[in-house]
Each structure stands twice: as C-alpha cells, then as structure tokens.
Scaffold this motif. Structure first.
Motif, PDB file in Angstrom:
ATOM      1  N   PHE A  65       0.839  -1.197   0.000  1.00  0.00           N
ATOM      2  CA  PHE A  65       0.000   0.000   0.000  1.00  0.00           C
ATOM      3  C   PHE A  65       0.878   1.253   0.000  1.00  0.00           C
ATOM      4  N   GLY A  66       0.275   2.405  -0.193  1.00  0.00           N
ATOM      5  CA  GLY A  66       1.017   3.655  -0.215  1.00  0.00           C
ATOM      6  C   GLY A  66       1.476   4.046   1.179  1.00  0.00           C
ATOM      7  N   ILE A  67       2.772   4.298   1.330  1.00  0.00           N
ATOM      8  CA  ILE A  67       3.325   4.633   2.638  1.00  0.00           C
ATOM      9  C   ILE A  67       2.830   5.984   3.136  1.00  0.00           C
ATOM     10  N   VAL A 266      -2.088   8.503   5.633  1.00  0.00           N
ATOM     11  CA  VAL A 266      -3.441   8.407   5.085  1.00  0.00           C
ATOM     12  C   VAL A 266      -3.616   7.189   4.181  1.00  0.00           C
ATOM     13  N   GLY A 267      -2.536   6.443   3.929  1.00  0.00           N
ATOM     14  CA  GLY A 267      -2.681   5.161   3.251  1.00  0.00           C
ATOM     15  C   GLY A 267      -3.274   4.092   4.148  1.00  0.00           C
ATOM     16  N   GLY A 268      -3.355   4.379   5.467  1.00  0.00           N
ATOM     17  CA  GLY A 268      -3.970   3.449   6.409  1.00  0.00           C
ATOM     18  C   GLY A 268      -3.023   2.825   7.401  1.00  0.00           C
ATOM     19  N   PRO A 285      -7.258   0.794   5.709  1.00  0.00           N
ATOM     20  CA  PRO A 285      -7.426   2.055   4.973  1.00  0.00           C
ATOM     21  C   PRO A 285      -8.419   3.079   5.530  1.00  0.00           C
ATOM     22  N   PRO A 286      -9.568   2.719   6.110  1.00  0.00           N
ATOM     23  CA  PRO A 286     -10.521   3.761   6.529  1.00  0.00           C
ATOM     24  C   PRO A 286      -9.965   4.643   7.655  1.00  0.00           C
ATOM     25  N   LEU A 287     -10.121   5.968   7.491  1.00  0.00           N
ATOM     26  CA  LEU A 287      -9.511   6.959   8.373  1.00  0.00           C
ATOM     27  C   LEU A 287     -10.561   7.737   9.163  1.00  0.00           C
ATOM     28  N   ASP A 288     -10.110   8.320  10.293  1.00  0.00           N
ATOM     29  CA  ASP A 288     -10.967   9.254  11.021  1.00  0.00           C
ATOM     30  C   ASP A 288     -10.819  10.651  10.424  1.00  0.00           C
TER      31      ASP A 288
END
Length: 322
Positions: A65-67, A266-268, A285-288
């Motif tokens: 995933f994206g760092i 923000v990549g999780g 992945p889902p963020l606050d």
C-alpha cells in the motif's frame, strides 16, 4: 521496576488485537486522493518485529500500500543523519502544531517555520535539505536508499498513486511556495515538492514498516539485515518527534491513551516504536477525520493495554525466551 515479557505473550497479544478489532467499522478511505479512495477498505493487518528479527504477523501484512505520511519519519531520519539534530531544529523545528497535517496557518503561527518534519510543510522542507543539493536523481537515490536500509528491503513506487497525488496536491503547492517566500526551502521548491510526493507514493507492506519501526527501536540497527541504518544518538530525537506530532492534532490524546510513540499515514498505516522492545505496524485504509486509521488505532491500543506497556511507565520490560 523490571518485568519479563516473553515472545509467546507478545504473539498472543498481537493475535488477540487482530481478532478484537477485525470487525470494527467506521471511517473512510482518503477520498481526496483517487488512488487511495479505491483501495479495498476491508484490508487489515498487524505486524510486529523484535530486535532479533523475529516477526509476528496476522492479516493482510504482505499487501503493498502507499506509505504516505509514514515516510516523513524515514526522511526525517535521513535529514538528521546528513545535517545533525541541531540543524534540523534550527531549519525546521520540532514543535507539535495542534493543527491538521496540511495546515498553512501552522506555518504562520510558528513564525514562518515549518514546525516539525512530521507534518507536510516540514517534510517538504526536509526533502529540500536532503543532499546532494540541486541533484534530483541524487536526492531521490538518497531517499530511496535510506528507506530501503530502514525497511530491510526495497519499497516499490506505485506510479498510479504518484500520478494521482501529483494531480491533486494543491495544498502542498501552496505550502511549498509560502515556505519559499519565508526562506525555509533549502533547494529548488518544485523539485522538493516532487520528491516529497514521490516518497509518499512508495508502496510498502505492514511487515516492512514493522521492520523499519524495529530499526528505530533498536537504535538504528536493522533487525533483519543487521546493518546500521542511522546513528544511535538520533533515536531519542526520532522518537520525540513521533511522540509530539505522530497523530497530528490528536497526538496528545493518542499518547495519553496508549503510551506508544507512533506515526500515521493516510494510506492506512500506523507505525509504533517501543524503544528496546519492538516496532509495530497496523494497517487498515478507513480513516478518522484527522487522517488516522480507525482500525489500526484500535488494534494498537488493544495491544498496548494487553501487554501493559507504556513508554512513560517506570516499569521496564526485558524480552526473555520463556
């Protein structure tokens, strides 16, 4: 007070944290970056690495995933290694902003300084500090090689994410030119912004990030390669930066609740460092609303509570075989 902690206790705690948190709902992917918006929101994994190189992994820990902003820690280490702790304090700073990670107002409040290399402004400034000056390819090689040394293996650039980020980084462009106006960019601003965008677009796994966190925990020695990635004297500086602003405007709440110096992206991903004991990464992945993974936060809180660990506690733990 010194207590003993066994591998089996840690392994059980990691697996328990995964089971306790795997069905948590809430948050959403980083919708403002098209690539990240389309990542499977059900992905979840936890990986923990010990100083001897043993890994405890459960879930989607080999998914790349994206760092994203976790990369700020790695490039801060490179800047510290190249320029020294005092120079980074003078040129960037080490203060928590108490504001979102992409805040322009924070620059004004800090009397024109980026504030810390772990928010966007400071991370872009850190990329501008990376040597060799004026050499895009040389700078990128330094950033990439440093990342590889910390991870213990190469990351992979996710070109689709890089293009997606480059097309939508309007706030970061404003930040870059404001820093240039205040004399806080130390190389070409467009080049520095592009390097920052590229480093955020590197693809990594939770296992790789756990290894890099364990490298920090073990005073700069990578637990897998046994190679020194940075000087031991910088460990306390890196952990202090993570503690102060790793969760952006929620950093104080996070540290109060967990006692775990950590950094989000923000990549999780969320990485955590317990000096001398382990490095850990949780990924979902889902963020606050502050850009921090909902499920990864819950998992690391569960882990720390289960192990009764806290970086501020006067109880010190030794890792033993049984």
């Amino acid at each position: 007070m010194i207590s003993r902690l066994t591998f089996d206790q840690i392994s059980t705690a990691v697996h328990d944290a995964y089971e306790a948190c795997k069905d948590i709902k809430g948050g959403q992917n980083a919708h403002y970056i098209p690539y990240l918006a389309n990542v499977n929101s059900d992905l979840f994994g936890i990986s923990l690495c010990l100083p001897d190189g043993r890994l405890i992994s459960v879930g989607d820990t080999d998914y790349r995933f994206g760092i994203e902003s976790v990369s700020k820690v790695h490039t801060a280490i490179l800047a510290l290694e190249q320029h020294g702790a005092q120079a980074i304090l003078d040129d960037i700073g080490a203060d928590a902003t108490g504001l979102p990670f992409n805040s322009i107002f924070a620059i004004l409040l800090e009397n024109d300084r980026p504030s810390t290399p772990l928010v966007n402004a400071g991370a872009i400034a850190a990329c501008s500090l990376v040597k060799p000056h004026g050499d895009t390819d040389g700078k990128w090689k330094a950033i990439f090689d440093n990342m590889t040394a910390l991870l213990g293996s190469e990351p992979q650039l996710i070109d689709e994410l890089y293009q997606s980020e480059s097309a939508t980084n309007f706030d970061n462009r404003s930040i870059t030119w404001l820093l240039q106006e205040y004399g806080r960019m130390y190389d070409d601003p467009e080049m520095s912004l592009d390097l920052y965008t590229r480093q955020c677009s590197l693809g990594v796994t939770a296992e790789q990030l756990a290894i890099s966190a364990a490298t920090i925990a073990d005073d700069g020695v990578n637990p897998l390669t046994k190679q020194r990635a940075f000087g031991a004297e910088l460990t306390s500086k890196v952990v202090a930066l993570m503690s102060a602003v790793g969760f952006y405007e929620h950093s104080g709440d996070w540290l109060y609740a967990t006692g775990l110096p950590a950094k989000t992206g923000v990549g999780g991903a969320v990485i955590g460092v317990m000096p001398g004991l382990f490095g850990v990464c949780a990924f979902a992945p889902p963020l606050d609303d502050a850009g921090n993974s909902v499920k990864a936060q819950a998992a690391l809180k569960h882990l720390m509570k289960s192990l009764n660990l806290n970086v501020f506690s006067n109880t010190h733990f030794d890792l033993v075989e049984a």
